[in-house]
Write an enzyme that holds these catalytic residues in place. Structure first.
Site, short mmCIF file in Angstrom:
data_model
loop_
_atom_site.label_atom_id
_atom_site.label_comp_id
_atom_site.label_asym_id
_atom_site.label_seq_id
_atom_site.Cartn_x
_atom_site.Cartn_y
_atom_site.Cartn_z
N GLU A 1 43.26 16.14 17.88
CA GLU A 1 43.12 15.15 18.92
C GLU A 1 44.01 15.67 20.14
OE1 GLU A 1 43.47 11.16 17.89
OE2 GLU A 1 43.18 10.45 20.15
N GLU B 1 42.36 18.58 21.25
CA GLU B 1 41.37 18.19 22.11
C GLU B 1 42.08 17.97 23.68
OE1 GLU B 1 39.08 15.02 20.60
OE2 GLU B 1 37.59 14.89 22.15
N CYS C 1 40.85 6.39 16.66
CA CYS C 1 40.84 6.13 15.57
C CYS C 1 40.66 4.85 15.19
CB CYS C 1 42.35 6.64 14.87
SG CYS C 1 43.52 6.52 16.49
N SER D 1 38.02 10.35 22.75
CA SER D 1 38.16 11.59 22.05
C SER D 1 37.01 11.70 20.75
CB SER D 1 39.22 11.41 21.28
OG SER D 1 39.44 12.26 20.03
N LYS E 1 36.82 -1.01 9.16
CA LYS E 1 36.40 0.32 8.40
C LYS E 1 35.31 0.01 7.55
CE LYS E 1 40.19 2.54 10.25
NZ LYS E 1 40.27 3.80 11.04
N GLU F 1 32.64 1.08 9.55
CA GLU F 1 32.56 2.40 10.25
C GLU F 1 32.20 3.45 9.16
OE1 GLU F 1 36.81 4.01 10.28
OE2 GLU F 1 36.10 5.56 12.18
N GLU G 1 25.45 9.24 11.47
CA GLU G 1 25.21 10.36 10.48
C GLU G 1 26.36 11.35 10.23
OE1 GLU G 1 23.57 9.89 13.13
OE2 GLU G 1 23.91 11.92 14.11
N CYS H 1 47.24 -1.92 13.68
CA CYS H 1 46.73 -1.94 12.42
C CYS H 1 47.61 -2.71 11.53
CB CYS H 1 46.53 -0.53 11.60
SG CYS H 1 45.75 0.68 12.80
#
Lengths: 557, 159, 588
Positions: free
Chosen positions: C276, C279, C296, C316, C355, C358, C363, C506
């Site tokens: 990240e 990036e 994330c 991102s 999650k 997620e 794919e 979180c």
């Protein structure tokens, strides 16, 4: 260049009144045809067209005028037509159909314009005549309903000709907002929607909150009590009186805009209100610098959508905001934090309709009606098992007996009066032995009922009190918003128990549980709907417990 | 969908800038269609920038709103107190048995929708029923088949 | 300050304090089922009634006033409260023994406290079916007491508007618009409704049975990873203080449960930072789709895909850490360990309900050739598995994670708290841009529970404007500012933005424990005090860590050298990055 002076003159209420009165003066005869929801649904539209047609056929359109009015009160006998020929006594015709209307025209009006006799002489017409000397008419004291049945609610100039907007002029031009509040306080006017809070005090509270950017006056026209239609009749019969009251209130508290919240089930009231507001705008009675003063104000209408709980002011505010009509806890009171968080004052239709009269005739005049704590008059919808069911207005303090047996003409032949229910699903019973009780906020509360918005249901001996209680509870359970547990679940559980008892399956412990749940609901519900929902049950239990115990299983098995 | 023919968008555009207008907009849609459908609600929500969840919270809270198309004739039986005392429950039973539906339902042929309403304000005429805006006062169970036939005939003529 | 008397005890509190809160300051607990510090009181449950001057009021929403005299517990109040509670219970199944919320249920607790030992009121329980369509959270209308917390959180705090009221009165139901199933609604599976529900009406979708099945199949090599926030919360389920960091005990418990290898998502957090930060540096220097949003948080990603599809390119492209770890475990690690990748099963223990959704997002979540992560369980579910396995967690000896997917830096561990991802990324980005290490490794301006935290970072003369959004409901003004700048063609207000969907990050995710410490005030579940303590647990680990920089994680360096090549390179891109697409708010 627009000459403002010229425009002002054109819309000067004194000029309008003068012209209208002169116009009315020209006619030899006025025919008033009730054009409220009740009579309209029994065909008064067709009657008006027929009268007009007959007048045209006989070239009488310059001599006779037809006025489509608001509610005349005696709804059970509608459609009603009142004929007023100059120099003669008024005659009221009841339950008129097309045939009778033609007869009225041909056998009373047309000959009546020529001869001097006061009476209806034609035999075929006699059954239609309803004496105006009935206690139903003579015992009433019309303040709020003064215009209803006498003017065309869709014609602003008629309202003005009958003294309309003079009170507004008086307030705007000769009084300070504080003086207006004082006058209303002095009059002793209390909220007519049911709560009975002092209107003057409410205005004082609202006036105290500074107008930062906006402040609202809201008219609560969400009359949802089944069996009550006072507010609807006022809005249909005299919408300008409510508008004028709202404008005076706005001036008194410093409101920047006004909202009417009206039940969607009242299309005619909405239509007439819309027309009235439009006329006000056209006559510069709404908008900027009203009557040439600094007072600027506008009014908009918002509709309900079928939720009784929206009569509660915080629920009503949520509803206007476009949300579910659920109440919220108070404080903060709407006068501090209301519509869109702005200070808002919520007044009932009938309350506002009283305002202009108080201002014109004075607080002392108003306070001369009524009891020590309940001043003025009250409009009631008198229905149920009573001879003359309809809309009435009496001074506070009138006894239930006078209302039911004199004005209402008692229960129909062969039946016996058992009780009167006031306050609708939030109220309670006045049993026959307490008929001499005066109508007054405090007295009604003492026996477990409430004044409510003004529904009075007459119950005869054929009615079973457990079923009646169940009927009311069924209504409130259906109308519960579901936000708070005591009301959401308590009401449902009470209904189940009532049903069980009513079907003869209940036991003593069920009756005990019913009382316990009722108490929890009264004490722990968030808003008035839940707090008062057990009233009909508790009230019938108080006076007719044997009707419950007779249905219990105990001892029968 | 074409914006010109999109009722939800048109109504939304009209009311978007006014305050306190969600219920008014829903009234307007129901006024045109007789009910507020999923697509109407979606279009309105989007145009007025109101979450769809809010639109349905409102639609399902208020008794007045219908989510599916009612019958051609909506029969409202008043269950206000005056009508109750004067026996409208028997009239309602008669409607139910004649039509073979319960309150809140429509007949399979789509002609009639039966509902109960709380006081139409004609207590003086109690008991009262309203069919598509036309009020029938002092009702008796015997009148029920007569009224139904009157409307059936009217629909036949229309067709 | 306002002075008043509650049950004859003098109390002095700040103006606008509710009677209920004021009472707590003098050790008087007024029962309530709907009030929660994260939302405005709905006044729905009717349990918190008190008497003020003889009048019965709701203490949750009535503010104190000078000289007020309050009675909280006379016979009449007790009697009414009991009746109200019995009414609520009549509308709730007697399923406690089979309920996942048993022993941690506010309704059960109040029932015990008020001493309800019989209920003569007939049961009227909703027969509406459960909604488990999201595979992440489960709505059980029969257990709902319509307290309104979840709707309030979903609409007014999170601004998601998936949950709403349907109908009114006794048949009021909480569901998607027009009874839409949650999977077809705007739900982002953040699970804040779960975290705030006082009963078992909203729970996580249970995956413990499927995890047990994986473990029981001896052909599998089932590995596990734990997210940063799990280590500072799991202990609450076993009587530890809020915020206790129990990483070593958790590793030990996981081994006892039968996992072949115990890895740590913190390792992958460091890996995420490498990708990240690279990036960001690239996008920042080329001014390509700036600002860049962190990615994330799957609930946040879902939110952008639904509510801000025009901003998809600002996200991102990095996958979230546990997805990266899954992909690496089934490729690099399997290769290195010499095992058949098809036999490797990855289980993630997460503080998060989103999650669960997620792992099947699209794919790219199968980049290893298999499903990168096979199952997700929440912190709560892990606690259940540990308890069910008879493990005495409290007295377990600490163990280490397995190498190499277990090594992590301090930067990796603070991924679990608002501001942490940004802090970690800046440490590495600074190094990438300047070739030097930051002197001071913390940025106080972006720590804490403020809704939007903004700062300007000076990277040797280059000013980088950053923002940290704490709770997805606070993102609207930021998005508005960004999109306004975009449409005007002006300089974006920020360059780099971290968003965590749950308030606090979180550590307060939808999958975290909902218990009450013996020394802690009610309500249960979550509040800002708990958020602060858990955050502190993670920040402390960072401060005490030997290495606080992701780019100095030796195992990560080796992973690139041996396998991935360079950050953002072809292989890294295939395994560690994803793409985004617009999703409809509603599906029919």
């Amino acid at each position: 260049m627009v000459d403002m002076e010229e425009i002002r003159k054109k819309f000067d209420i004194h000029n309008i009144a003068k012209n209208k009165l002169a116009e009315i003066e020209k006619y030899k005869c006025s025919i008033y045809c009730c054009h409220s929801t009740g009579c309209k649904s029994s065909g008064s539209d067709d009657l008006i067209s027929l009268i007009q047609k007959v007048l045209e056929e006989n070239n009488l359109t310059d001599d006779v005028r037809v006025v489509a009015t608001g509610c005349m009160g005696l709804c059970a006998h509608g459609p009603l037509i009142r004929v007023e020929i100059k120099g003669k006594k008024d005659i009221l015709f009841k339950r008129v159909d097309l045939e009778a209307t033609r007869a009225i025209m041909e056998k009373y009006v047309i000959p009546g314009l020529k001869n001097d006799g006061d009476m209806v002489t034609d035999e075929t017409l006699k059954p239609y005549v309803l004496s105006l000397d009935l206690p139903f008419f003579t015992k009433q004291e019309k303040v709020v309903l003064k215009n209803a049945g006498h003017i065309d609610p869709e014609d602003i100039s008629e309202y003005i000709a009958h003294g309309g907007y003079l009170a507004l002029e008086k307030a705007l031009k000769t009084m300070t907002p504080g003086q207006v509040v004082e006058e209303i306080k002095k009059s002793g006017l209390r909220g007519r929607g049911g709560g009975g809070f002092s209107t003057g005090m409410k205005w004082e509270l609202a006036a105290k909150v500074p107008t930062v950017d906006e402040k609202f006056i809201i008219c609560n026209g969400d009359e949802g009590d089944p069996g009550a239609y006072m507010d609807r009749s006022i809005l249909e019969g005299d919408p300008h009186a409510v508008i004028e009251g709202m404008m005076i209130a706005a001036y008194a508290i410093g409101a920047t805009a006004g909202w009417f919240y009206v039940r969607a089930e009242y299309p005619l009231a909405v239509e007439r209100l819309q027309k009235a507001l439009q006329d006000c705008r056209r006559h510069l009675l709404l908008g900027k610098n009203i009557m040439g003063t600094d007072f600027s104000f506008n009014i908009d209408i918002r509709l309900g959508a079928g939720a009784f709980v929206c009569g509660e002011e915080t629920a009503l505010i949520h509803s206007i905001e476009g949300a579910r009509g659920t109440p919220r806890p108070r404080p903060p009171y709407p006068t501090n934090k209301g519509l869109w968080g702005k200070p808002s004052c919520v007044n009932n239709v009938e309350t506002l309709a009283n305002v202009s009269k108080i201002l014109l005739k004075g607080a002392d005049w108003f306070a001369s009606f009524g009891t020590a704590t309940s001043k003025g008059t009250k409009v009631f919808a008198l229905t149920g098992q009573v001879e003359h069911s309809g809309l009435i207005e009496v001074p506070m303090g009138t006894t239930i007996n006078e209302i039911v047996n004199e004005i209402g003409g008692g229960v129909p032949e062969g039946k016996t009066l058992k009780a009167v229910q006031s306050g609708g699903p939030s109220g309670g019973l006045i049993p026959v032995q307490l008929m001499d009780m005066p109508v007054c906020y405090e007295e009604l509360k003492k026996i477990g009922s409430i004044m409510g918005s003004g529904g009075l249901i007459v119950i005869d001996d054929s009615s079973d009190m457990v079923s009646l209680a169940k009927f009311y509870l069924d209504f409130t359970v259906d109308e519960s918003c579901g936000k708070c547990a005591p009301c959401r679940i308590g009401g449902r559980q009470m209904l189940l128990l009532l049903d069980k008892i009513n079907r003869g399956r209940g036991k003593k412990k069920d009756l005990e549980l019913l009382k316990q749940i009722a108490k929890a609901m009264q004490k722990a519900s968030l808003c008035g709907l839940g707090q008062t929902a057990p009233n009909p049950v508790l009230s019938t239990l108080r006076f007719y417990e044997e009707e419950y115990t007779n249905k219990l299983l105990d001892g029968k098995e | 969908m074409d914006r010109e023919t999109c009722l939800g968008c048109q109504t939304g555009d009209k009311w978007r800038k006014k305050r306190g207008s969600l219920i008014m907009a829903l009234h307007e849609i129901q006024g045109v269609k007789g009910y507020v459908g999923w697509q109407d609600a979606m279009d309105l929500a989007k145009t007025m920038n109101v979450p769809l969840a809010r639109v349905y919270e409102v639609l399902t809270f208020y008794n007045f709103f219908k989510l599916v198309t009612p019958g051609k004739a909506v029969i409202s039986v008043c269950t206000g107190t005056a009508c109750f005392l004067k026996g409208n429950d028997k009239v309602l039973e008669k409607f139910k048995s004649e039509l073979g539906i319960k309150e809140g339902e429509s007949t399979p042929d789509g002609l009639f929708h039966l509902q109960v309403v709380r006081c139409v304000g004609c207590c003086g005429l109690a008991p009262v029923c309203v069919v598509n805006g036309k009020t029938y006062g002092r009702m008796t169970p015997e009148q029920v088949p007569v009224i139904l036939n009157e409307w059936r005939e009217a629909f036949k003529k229309e067709a | 300050m306002v002075k008043l008397k509650i049950d004859n005890i003098e109390v002095e509190v700040a103006p606008d304090t509710s009677i209920l809160d004021a009472a707590r300051t003098v050790q008087i607990n007024i029962p309530t089922l709907c009030k929660h510090p994260d939302v405005d009181p709905s006044a729905g449950c009717g349990m918190c009634i008190v008497k003020v001057g003889g009048r019965i009021m709701r203490s949750c929403c009535t503010p104190v006033s000078e000289g007020m005299e309050v009675i909280t517990n006379d016979e009449e109040l007790k009697e009414i409260r009991k009746m109200v509670l019995k009414l609520i219970l009549s509308n709730h199944p007697n399923d406690c023994l089979n309920c996942s919320r048993s022993n941690q249920c506010e309704l059960q607790d109040i029932t015990a406290e008020l001493g309800i030992d019989q209920n003569e009121i007939v049961k009227l329980v909703s027969q509406e079916p459960k909604d488990d369509t999201t595979g992440a959270i489960v709505l059980d209308p029969s257990k709902c007491i319509v307290c309104g917390r979840c709707v309030n959180i979903c609409q007014n705090v999170q601004n998601v508007w998936a949950l709403s009221y349907l109908r009114r009165g006794f048949v009021t139901k909480i569901t998607g618009a027009n009874d839409t199933k949650l999977a077809n609604s705007p739900c982002i599976k953040c699970g804040q409704c779960v975290a705030h529900c006082p009963t078992g009406a909203i729970t996580d979708y249970d995956n413990t049975r499927r995890v047990s099945a994986l473990l029981n199949n001896k052909k599998n090599i089932t590995v596990v990873q734990i997210a940063p926030a799990v280590r500072v919360a799991l202990g609450e389920e076993f009587g530890f203080d809020f915020g206790s960091n129990l990483t070593g005990k958790i590793y030990a418990a996981l081994r006892r449960l039968g996992f072949a290898k115990v890895f740590d998502t913190n390792f992958a957090a460091d890996l995420t930072i490498i990708e990240e930060a690279s990036e960001f540096v690239e996008r920042f220097t080329k001014n390509d789709n700036i600002p860049m949003f962190t990615s994330c948080c799957p609930a946040w990603v879902d939110y952008v895909e639904k509510y801000y599809p025009e901003n998809l390119a600002n996200l991102s492209s990095c996958k979230s850490p546990h997805q990266m770890l899954g992909a690496i475990a089934k490729t690099y690690w399997a290769e290195k360990a010499g095992v058949d990748a098809s036999k490797v099963k990855v289980v993630s223990v997460m503080p998060c309900t989103a999650k669960k959704w997620e792992i099947g997002r699209d794919e790219t979540m199968n980049s290893s050739g298999y499903k990168d992560v096979d199952e997700v369980i929440t912190t709560r579910e892990l606690a259940k598995m540990i308890k069910a396995a008879g493990i005495d967690f409290k007295h377990l000896k600490e163990e280490e994670a397995d190498s190499p997917l277990g090594e992590y830096s301090g930067a990796g561990t603070i991924f679990g708290v608002t501001g942490g991802v940004m802090t970690a990324a800046l440490r590495t980005a600074y190094f990438y841009i300047t070739g030097e290490e930051l002197g001071k490794l913390n940025f106080e301006a972006i720590e804490g529970l403020k809704a939007v935290k903004a700062a300007e970072i000076d990277i040797k003369g280059t000013k980088v404007r950053i923002a940290v959004v704490n709770g997805v409901g606070n993102v609207a003004p930021v998005m508005e500012a960004i999109n306004k700048a975009k449409s005007e063609g002006s300089e974006p207000p920020y360059h780099f933005i971290e968003v965590m969907a749950c308030p606090g990050g979180c550590i307060a995710g939808g999958g975290q424990p909902r218990v009450m410490g013996a020394t802690f005030d009610k309500p249960w579940g979550i509040n800002n005090e708990i958020r602060k303590l858990r955050s502190k647990g993670l920040y402390n680990e960072d401060v005490e860590a030997q290495n606080r920089l992701s780019h100095k994680n030796e195992s990560i360096k080796k992973l690139y050298a041996d396998y991935l090549g360079k950050a953002g390179g072809e292989k890294a891109h295939h395994l560690l990055h994803t793409k985004y697409r617009e999703r409809d708010l509603y599906k029919k």
